[in-house]
Scaffold this motif. Sequence first.
Motif, PDB file in Angstrom:
ATOM      1  N   LEU A  20       1.352  -1.104   0.100  1.00 19.67           N
ATOM      2  CA  LEU A  20      -0.209  -0.211   0.254  1.00 19.67           C
ATOM      3  C   LEU A  20       0.773   1.072   0.366  1.00 19.67           C
ATOM      4  O   LEU A  20       1.948   1.165   0.552  1.00 19.67           O
ATOM      5  CB  LEU A  20      -0.756  -0.213   1.358  1.00 19.67           C
ATOM      6  CG  LEU A  20      -2.160  -0.973   1.042  1.00 19.67           C
ATOM      7  CD1 LEU A  20      -3.016  -0.891   2.984  1.00 19.67           C
ATOM      8  CD2 LEU A  20      -2.691  -1.695  -0.153  1.00 19.67           C
ATOM      9  N   SER A  21       0.588   2.492  -0.940  1.00 27.27           N
ATOM     10  CA  SER A  21       1.436   3.491  -0.828  1.00 27.27           C
ATOM     11  C   SER A  21       0.320   4.452  -0.383  1.00 27.27           C
ATOM     12  O   SER A  21      -1.189   4.580  -0.236  1.00 27.27           O
ATOM     13  CB  SER A  21       2.015   3.855  -2.041  1.00 27.27           C
ATOM     14  OG  SER A  21       2.512   2.634  -2.375  1.00 27.27           O
ATOM     15  N   CYS A  22       0.429   5.277  -0.128  1.00 28.79           N
ATOM     16  CA  CYS A  22       0.248   6.754   0.376  1.00 28.79           C
ATOM     17  C   CYS A  22       0.455   7.759   0.254  1.00 28.79           C
ATOM     18  O   CYS A  22       1.794   8.615   0.292  1.00 28.79           O
ATOM     19  CB  CYS A  22      -0.275   7.154   2.051  1.00 28.79           C
ATOM     20  SG  CYS A  22      -1.316   8.556   2.759  1.00 28.79           S
ATOM     21  N   ALA A  23      -0.110   9.364  -0.748  1.00 31.06           N
ATOM     22  CA  ALA A  23       0.867  10.080  -1.170  1.00 31.06           C
ATOM     23  C   ALA A  23      -0.153  11.620  -0.061  1.00 31.06           C
ATOM     24  O   ALA A  23      -0.680  11.401  -0.755  1.00 31.06           O
ATOM     25  CB  ALA A  23       0.083  10.327  -2.515  1.00 31.06           C
ATOM     26  N   ARG A  27       1.206  19.380   2.843  1.00 36.37           N
ATOM     27  CA  ARG A  27       1.474  19.967   3.752  1.00 36.37           C
ATOM     28  C   ARG A  27       3.514  18.989   3.946  1.00 36.37           C
ATOM     29  O   ARG A  27       2.382  17.936   3.394  1.00 36.37           O
ATOM     30  CB  ARG A  27       1.339  20.268   5.625  1.00 36.37           C
ATOM     31  CG  ARG A  27       0.127  20.588   5.587  1.00 36.37           C
ATOM     32  CD  ARG A  27       0.808  21.939   5.504  1.00 36.37           C
ATOM     33  NE  ARG A  27       1.587  22.502   6.309  1.00 36.37           N
ATOM     34  CZ  ARG A  27       1.518  23.166   7.840  1.00 36.37           C
ATOM     35  NH1 ARG A  27       0.335  23.119   8.295  1.00 36.37           N
ATOM     36  NH2 ARG A  27       2.334  23.234   8.520  1.00 36.37           N
ATOM     37  N   ALA A  28       4.073  19.209   4.197  1.00 32.03           N
ATOM     38  CA  ALA A  28       5.368  18.293   4.005  1.00 32.03           C
ATOM     39  C   ALA A  28       4.959  17.580   5.425  1.00 32.03           C
ATOM     40  O   ALA A  28       4.801  17.860   6.312  1.00 32.03           O
ATOM     41  CB  ALA A  28       6.630  18.983   4.145  1.00 32.03           C
ATOM     42  N   ILE A  29       5.439  15.641   5.409  1.00 33.80           N
ATOM     43  CA  ILE A  29       4.582  15.210   5.871  1.00 33.80           C
ATOM     44  C   ILE A  29       5.817  15.059   6.680  1.00 33.80           C
ATOM     45  O   ILE A  29       6.072  14.480   8.179  1.00 33.80           O
ATOM     46  CB  ILE A  29       4.625  13.731   5.147  1.00 33.80           C
ATOM     47  CG1 ILE A  29       5.451  12.750   4.205  1.00 33.80           C
ATOM     48  CG2 ILE A  29       3.304  13.928   4.672  1.00 33.80           C
ATOM     49  CD1 ILE A  29       5.199  11.939   4.776  1.00 33.80           C
ATOM     50  N   SER A  30       7.315  15.238   6.804  1.00 32.75           N
ATOM     51  CA  SER A  30       8.120  15.178   7.354  1.00 32.75           C
ATOM     52  C   SER A  30       7.862  15.910   9.210  1.00 32.75           C
ATOM     53  O   SER A  30       8.618  15.983   9.625  1.00 32.75           O
ATOM     54  CB  SER A  30       9.566  16.304   7.342  1.00 32.75           C
ATOM     55  OG  SER A  30       9.348  17.233   6.696  1.00 32.75           O
ATOM     56  N   SER A  71       7.396   2.183   6.018  1.00 28.25           N
ATOM     57  CA  SER A  71       7.942   2.935   5.919  1.00 28.25           C
ATOM     58  C   SER A  71       7.435   4.423   4.691  1.00 28.25           C
ATOM     59  O   SER A  71       6.622   4.493   4.354  1.00 28.25           O
ATOM     60  CB  SER A  71       9.564   2.647   5.142  1.00 28.25           C
ATOM     61  OG  SER A  71       8.283   1.926   3.005  1.00 28.25           O
ATOM     62  N   ARG A  72       8.612   5.358   5.246  1.00 23.08           N
ATOM     63  CA  ARG A  72       8.407   7.301   4.342  1.00 23.08           C
ATOM     64  C   ARG A  72       9.624   7.006   3.854  1.00 23.08           C
ATOM     65  O   ARG A  72      10.490   6.864   3.901  1.00 23.08           O
ATOM     66  CB  ARG A  72       8.237   7.402   5.406  1.00 23.08           C
ATOM     67  CG  ARG A  72       9.105   7.718   6.465  1.00 23.08           C
ATOM     68  CD  ARG A  72       8.062   8.631   7.867  1.00 23.08           C
ATOM     69  NE  ARG A  72       8.173   9.396   7.723  1.00 23.08           N
ATOM     70  CZ  ARG A  72       7.057  11.100   7.923  1.00 23.08           C
ATOM     71  NH1 ARG A  72       6.578   9.523   9.067  1.00 23.08           N
ATOM     72  NH2 ARG A  72       6.326  11.817   7.493  1.00 23.08           N
ATOM     73  N   ASP A  73       9.079   7.945   2.843  1.00 22.86           N
ATOM     74  CA  ASP A  73      10.159   8.829   1.738  1.00 22.86           C
ATOM     75  C   ASP A  73       9.769  10.325   2.172  1.00 22.86           C
ATOM     76  O   ASP A  73       8.630  11.026   0.956  1.00 22.86           O
ATOM     77  CB  ASP A  73      10.259   8.013   0.847  1.00 22.86           C
ATOM     78  CG  ASP A  73      10.820   9.156  -0.669  1.00 22.86           C
ATOM     79  OD1 ASP A  73      11.878  10.567   0.661  1.00 22.86           O
ATOM     80  OD2 ASP A  73      11.559   8.577  -0.877  1.00 22.86           O
ATOM     81  N   ASN A  74      10.234  11.330   2.997  1.00 28.62           N
ATOM     82  CA  ASN A  74       9.672  12.236   3.137  1.00 28.62           C
ATOM     83  C   ASN A  74      10.117  13.344   2.338  1.00 28.62           C
ATOM     84  O   ASN A  74       9.579  14.426   2.119  1.00 28.62           O
ATOM     85  CB  ASN A  74      10.783  13.336   4.580  1.00 28.62           C
ATOM     86  CG  ASN A  74      10.220  12.520   5.720  1.00 28.62           C
ATOM     87  OD1 ASN A  74       8.853  11.603   5.725  1.00 28.62           O
ATOM     88  ND2 ASN A  74      11.082  12.465   6.477  1.00 28.62           N
ATOM     89  N   ALA A  75      11.172  12.945   1.166  1.00 30.73           N
ATOM     90  CA  ALA A  75      11.397  13.990   0.407  1.00 30.73           C
ATOM     91  C   ALA A  75      10.183  13.905  -0.690  1.00 30.73           C
ATOM     92  O   ALA A  75       9.947  14.630  -1.498  1.00 30.73           O
ATOM     93  CB  ALA A  75      12.728  13.383  -0.699  1.00 30.73           C
ATOM     94  N   LYS A  76      10.140  12.520  -0.622  1.00 29.76           N
ATOM     95  CA  LYS A  76       8.628  12.397  -2.018  1.00 29.76           C
ATOM     96  C   LYS A  76       7.029  12.580  -1.040  1.00 29.76           C
ATOM     97  O   LYS A  76       6.396  12.491  -2.028  1.00 29.76           O
ATOM     98  CB  LYS A  76       9.211  10.898  -2.458  1.00 29.76           C
ATOM     99  CG  LYS A  76       9.695  10.912  -3.449  1.00 29.76           C
ATOM    100  CD  LYS A  76      10.031   9.154  -3.609  1.00 29.76           C
ATOM    101  CE  LYS A  76      11.656   8.981  -4.901  1.00 29.76           C
ATOM    102  NZ  LYS A  76      11.127   7.461  -5.848  1.00 29.76           N
ATOM    103  N   ASN A  77       7.029  13.036  -0.481  1.00 27.93           N
ATOM    104  CA  ASN A  77       6.310  13.047   0.579  1.00 27.93           C
ATOM    105  C   ASN A  77       5.235  11.914   0.830  1.00 27.93           C
ATOM    106  O   ASN A  77       3.713  11.988   0.124  1.00 27.93           O
ATOM    107  CB  ASN A  77       5.776  14.597  -0.327  1.00 27.93           C
ATOM    108  CG  ASN A  77       4.729  15.314   1.381  1.00 27.93           C
ATOM    109  OD1 ASN A  77       5.460  15.285   2.363  1.00 27.93           O
ATOM    110  ND2 ASN A  77       4.152  16.158   1.144  1.00 27.93           N
ATOM    111  N   THR A  78       5.614  10.423   0.756  1.00 26.56           N
ATOM    112  CA  THR A  78       4.520   9.641   0.587  1.00 26.56           C
ATOM    113  C   THR A  78       5.275   8.439   1.738  1.00 26.56           C
ATOM    114  O   THR A  78       6.232   8.552   2.051  1.00 26.56           O
ATOM    115  CB  THR A  78       5.240   8.974  -0.749  1.00 26.56           C
ATOM    116  OG1 THR A  78       6.702   8.003  -0.059  1.00 26.56           O
ATOM    117  CG2 THR A  78       5.053   9.611  -2.093  1.00 26.56           C
TER     118      THR A  78
END
Length: 125
Positions: A20-23, A27-30, A71-78
Amino acid sequence: QVQLVESGGGLVQAGGSLRLSCAASGRAISDYVTGWFRQAPGKEREFVASISRSGGRTSYADSVKGRFTISRDNAKNTMSLQMNTLKPEDTAVYYCAAAFSPVSESVGIYGHVYWGQGTQVTVSS
């Protein structure tokens, strides 16, 4: 204001895998603790997993430990939820969630929580 959109749900046989993915947008999710919850028919929404702002800490429900990975990727906001060894009891609508936290390593999702619209995961036996 954070908008969250899930994707990746579907139908899978028991023992299979889904991701599953979440975009996030707006706002920045960081600045937010993020996580996943699920709700099966006739049951209350329950916690599945969460991850701290930095990604350095995670928390899992006992029912998914060792099978799911957040997991998360703050640079991609995902953010993502890798689900392996799926069981029929994992069938539910899965929601991604985000809550602002001033503590970078907190994994608690509470207060004002932003929710996605949900994605259906069905595991057949």
